[in-house]
Design an enzyme around this catalytic site. Structure first.
Site, mmCIF file in Angstrom:
data_model
loop_
_atom_site.group_PDB
_atom_site.id
_atom_site.type_symbol
_atom_site.label_atom_id
_atom_site.label_comp_id
_atom_site.label_asym_id
_atom_site.label_seq_id
_atom_site.Cartn_x
_atom_site.Cartn_y
_atom_site.Cartn_z
ATOM 1 N N HIS A 1 0.889 -1.359 -0.025
ATOM 2 C CA HIS A 1 -0.051 -0.025 -0.166
ATOM 3 C C HIS A 1 0.975 1.240 0.190
ATOM 4 O O HIS A 1 2.098 1.500 0.690
ATOM 5 C CB HIS A 1 -0.941 -0.114 1.288
ATOM 6 C CG HIS A 1 -2.402 0.901 1.086
ATOM 7 N ND1 HIS A 1 -2.133 2.137 0.995
ATOM 8 C CD2 HIS A 1 -3.480 0.600 0.735
ATOM 9 C CE1 HIS A 1 -3.459 2.670 0.663
ATOM 10 N NE2 HIS A 1 -4.249 1.453 0.567
ATOM 11 N N HIS A 2 0.509 2.273 -0.759
ATOM 12 C CA HIS A 2 1.160 3.421 -0.924
ATOM 13 C C HIS A 2 1.349 4.084 0.457
ATOM 14 O O HIS A 2 2.105 5.176 0.518
ATOM 15 C CB HIS A 2 0.526 4.305 -1.987
ATOM 16 C CG HIS A 2 1.652 5.315 -2.582
ATOM 17 N ND1 HIS A 2 2.531 5.586 -2.206
ATOM 18 C CD2 HIS A 2 1.797 5.631 -3.829
ATOM 19 C CE1 HIS A 2 3.467 6.383 -2.872
ATOM 20 N NE2 HIS A 2 2.816 6.127 -4.272
ATOM 21 N N ALA A 3 0.258 3.960 1.464
ATOM 22 C CA ALA A 3 0.229 4.501 2.752
ATOM 23 C C ALA A 3 1.418 4.260 3.462
ATOM 24 O O ALA A 3 1.916 4.764 4.369
ATOM 25 C CB ALA A 3 -0.918 4.272 3.583
ATOM 26 N N ILE B 1 4.883 3.199 2.015
ATOM 27 C CA ILE B 1 5.932 3.547 1.127
ATOM 28 C C ILE B 1 5.729 4.279 -0.033
ATOM 29 O O ILE B 1 4.414 4.459 -0.703
ATOM 30 C CB ILE B 1 6.698 2.311 0.762
ATOM 31 C CG1 ILE B 1 5.906 1.579 -0.298
ATOM 32 C CG2 ILE B 1 7.331 1.395 2.198
ATOM 33 C CD1 ILE B 1 6.492 0.192 -0.686
ATOM 34 N N ASN C 1 5.929 8.426 3.081
ATOM 35 C CA ASN C 1 5.660 9.123 1.626
ATOM 36 C C ASN C 1 6.356 10.728 1.810
ATOM 37 O O ASN C 1 5.918 11.340 2.801
ATOM 38 C CB ASN C 1 4.372 9.200 1.267
ATOM 39 C CG ASN C 1 3.926 8.013 0.788
ATOM 40 O OD1 ASN C 1 4.219 7.598 -0.575
ATOM 41 N ND2 ASN C 1 3.037 7.125 1.629
#
Length: 624
Positions: A206-208, A210, A387
């Site tokens: 999940h982009h949350a 990395i 991020n």
């Protein structure tokens, strides 16, 4: 008993064990703990009531599972809030591995055992989300005590014949499904059955958790630089907390404390922010001396295209590899950056795609397409798994037919965008807090998708293009050598195409992710990128041929020797053209050993037309 005593009477001891995480109570530390002894300083010993010396120690027992509450940053949490069934917010990669010669083992089982030994090297593998009560603030990360490895690492066997097209189609389907938020937000897939004999490895996280560069760091935790896996120190012993969920009071306290800290940080940086914003929005002089608003140029909207519509949850993927040394050679020859060449390849491919009319459109728009390019805010050496990224808009110059003119326009656009971005870089927050942000932003994201506003409003950008630097040496997974590293990224409403590039071991690996309904022929776009690369190579070869063409011997013999007095300050190519034009009017020197110097008056055309480096404006007036 002793936990309450420590919480109320031992503030120095609390500082000593460094429980700086918000929301962790002292009583939580002593659950299921064994007796031990505390070593106290004289100051701490003086605080002890008589006959109540504790028989516990916090100093030399690393086995305790002290699980801190770590809030998601504002940017990380935004990827959770914007996620809907149509727009999954995970990123991934597809890698092909060459098995060692004569390999007879079970690659899937070896990978599972390998992952178990490496999971502690990256927190993303062992932590999950804990939501705030009533979604009042950003969620927190907590350790997961019960990880089902068979769920997170899976095996897939492709049907015959096992082509690359079948693999790309299957990866698109895997990338369409959401991750389970009740578990750690990652999944690995071992894909067998390829006709080449290779093993495919697809991962999604999940982009949350990395961003692009942090994803490369996570890959380094699992992969090795030699065929023999490196020895990794085992994780420290941990006691399970046997707590599936935290208490409501703890979560509310953590949420309020985090919000207060964020608002205090905002108030502290407000004066500097106002000053920087004022400097960024005020007009500035350009090269011609005119005052212009740079931010207005940077916010130029893109034209409407068939790519800028509402999307579904179905994905298609296509991969492509181009030699990195060739891209660097082109960048050096045309005096641009590697990123400029990548943007030019994508721009030319998009122009070809729009010209082909594979969709219900009107060809290439007169207004150039705009690319949203992620820019890393990560400082050098920063390896935090969060991020740190912002967006920069770049003109793709798709309205220009000539590839070199298009490349030059892209170069000017990226330079201007970087200058504008540098003015506001320090203002872009990577962490912020907003009361009620989860339900507010999630509701707006759902409303935006259901209302299909992306089909009617002007797009801020037409495509997302990202370039992530990767390792320039081979990587290995349990002895198998990684041959490719194709990125698989995110598409959203209004941006149905994402082109992400990762450099790995001498190649630029392009990963094209698209909405299946909007762009069913994404493989054609990958082919157009290859064709654009071949065309740039031909142009580069012709430029090299022009520079390498020797002058005729008759002209060389007729040219006088050049001394310091006769040397013209003009660039070498211009000077060469002037000599060739004037060669018939020149006489050979009487004494070749000691030529007589020629004054500038004897050759006025050289001094006026070519040798004198006049400014652009003056040359135009002389031409008039």
């Amino acid at each position: 008993m002793y936990s309450d005593l420590a919480a109320t009477r031992f503030p120095l001891l609390k500082e000593r064990v460094r429980l700086v995480c918000t929301g962790v109570r002292f009583s939580d530390i002593f659950v299921n703990s064994a007796p031990f002894t505390i070593s106290l300083s004289p100051t701490e010993s003086a605080l002890l009531p008589p006959k109540k010396a504790p028989a516990l120690s916090l100093v030399d027992q690393p086995a305790f599972d002290i699980c801190p509450m770590k809030h998601l940053t504002g940017v990380d949490a935004t990827f959770l809030y914007l996620e809907t069934p149509e727009t999954p917010m995970h990123v991934g990669s597809l890698s092909l591995f060459d098995l060692p010669d004569g390999y007879q083992g079970d690659f899937y089982e070896e990978v599972k055992a390998h992952v178990v030994k490496r999971m502690h090297l990256a927190p993303v593998f062992t932590r999950k989300l804990e939501l705030m009560p009533f979604e009042l603030a950003n969620p927190i990360w907590v350790d997961d005590d019960d990880i089902d490895l068979d769920y997170h690492v899976r095996r897939i066997i492709l049907p015959k014949p096992g082509t690359m097209e079948q693999l790309e189609t299957y990866v698109g389907r895997l990338h369409s499904s959401l991750l389970d938020r009740s578990r750690p937000l990652w999944e690995f897939y071992i894909i067998e059955g390829l006709s080449t004999g290779q093993i495919a490895f697809y991962s999604k996280i999940h982009h949350a958790a990395i961003d692009g560069q942090a994803g490369v760091a996570v890959a380094h935790a699992i992969l090795d630089v030699t065929p023999q896996p490196r020895e990794v120190k085992p994780p420290p012993t941990r006691r399970r907390a046997y707590r599936y969920q935290l208490g409501v009071a703890e979560l509310v306290q953590a949420a309020l404390t985090n919000m207060a800290a964020q608002y205090a940080k905002l108030a502290f940086t407000l004066p500097k922010t106002v000053k920087t914003i004022g400097g960024a929005i005020l007009p500035k002089k350009d090269k011609e001396g005119k005052f212009r608003f740079k931010w207005m140029q940077a916010l130029s909207l893109g034209p409407r295209t068939p790519l800028n519509v509402s999307i579904t949850n179905q994905r298609l993927f296509a991969g492509l590899s181009i030699p990195l040394p060739e891209i660097k050679r082109l960048a050096k020859l045309f005096h641009v950056t590697l990123n400029d060449v990548v943007l030019a390849l994508c721009s030319g491919a998009l122009r070809r795609y729009l010209q082909d009319g594979n969709y219900d459109g009107n060809g290439v728009p007169e207004k150039p397409l705009v690319a949203a390019c992620p820019v890393s805010l990560r400082e050098m050496g920063n390896t935090e798994l969060k991020n740190q990224v912002a967006m920069m808009l770049c003109n793709l110059a798709t309205n220009l037919n000539d590839p070199l003119e298009r490349l030059s326009a892209i170069r000017e656009s990226t330079m201007s965008a970087k200058e504008s971005f540098a003015d506001i870089r320090s203002l872009i927050p990577t962490d912020f807090s907003l009361f009620g942000a989860p339900w507010l932003m999630s509701g707006l994201a759902s409303l935006y998708g259901r209302s299909r506003l992306a089909n009617s409003i002007p797009p801020l950008a037409n495509v997302v293009i990202s370039n992530v630097p990767g390792p320039q040496f081979p990587l290995y997974l349990v002895g198998a050598k990684m041959a490719t590293y194709y990125p698989v990224s995110i598409v959203v409403h209004g941006l149905a195409l994402n082109i992400t590039v990762v450099s790995y071991h001498g190649n630029l690996d392009f990963g094209l992710t698209a909405c299946r309904r909007t762009m069913p022929d994404v493989k054609d776009l990958a082919r157009y990128i290859q064709e654009e690369f071949d065309e740039l190579k031909l142009l580069a070869a012709s430029e090299n041929a022009k520079e390498a063409t020797p002058e005729p011997e008759s002209i060389k013999r007729s040219l006088p020797a050049v001394t310091e007095e006769t040397a013209a300050p003009a660039p070498k190519p211009r000077l060469r053209r002037a000599k060739i034009a004037l060669a018939p009017a020149l006489e050979p020197a009487a004494n070749p050993a000691r030529p007589k110097p020629v004054r500038r008056k004897a050759a006025p055309p050289v001094a006026v037309v070519e040798a004198d480096p006049l400014p652009t404006r003056k040359r135009k007036r002389l031409g008039e």
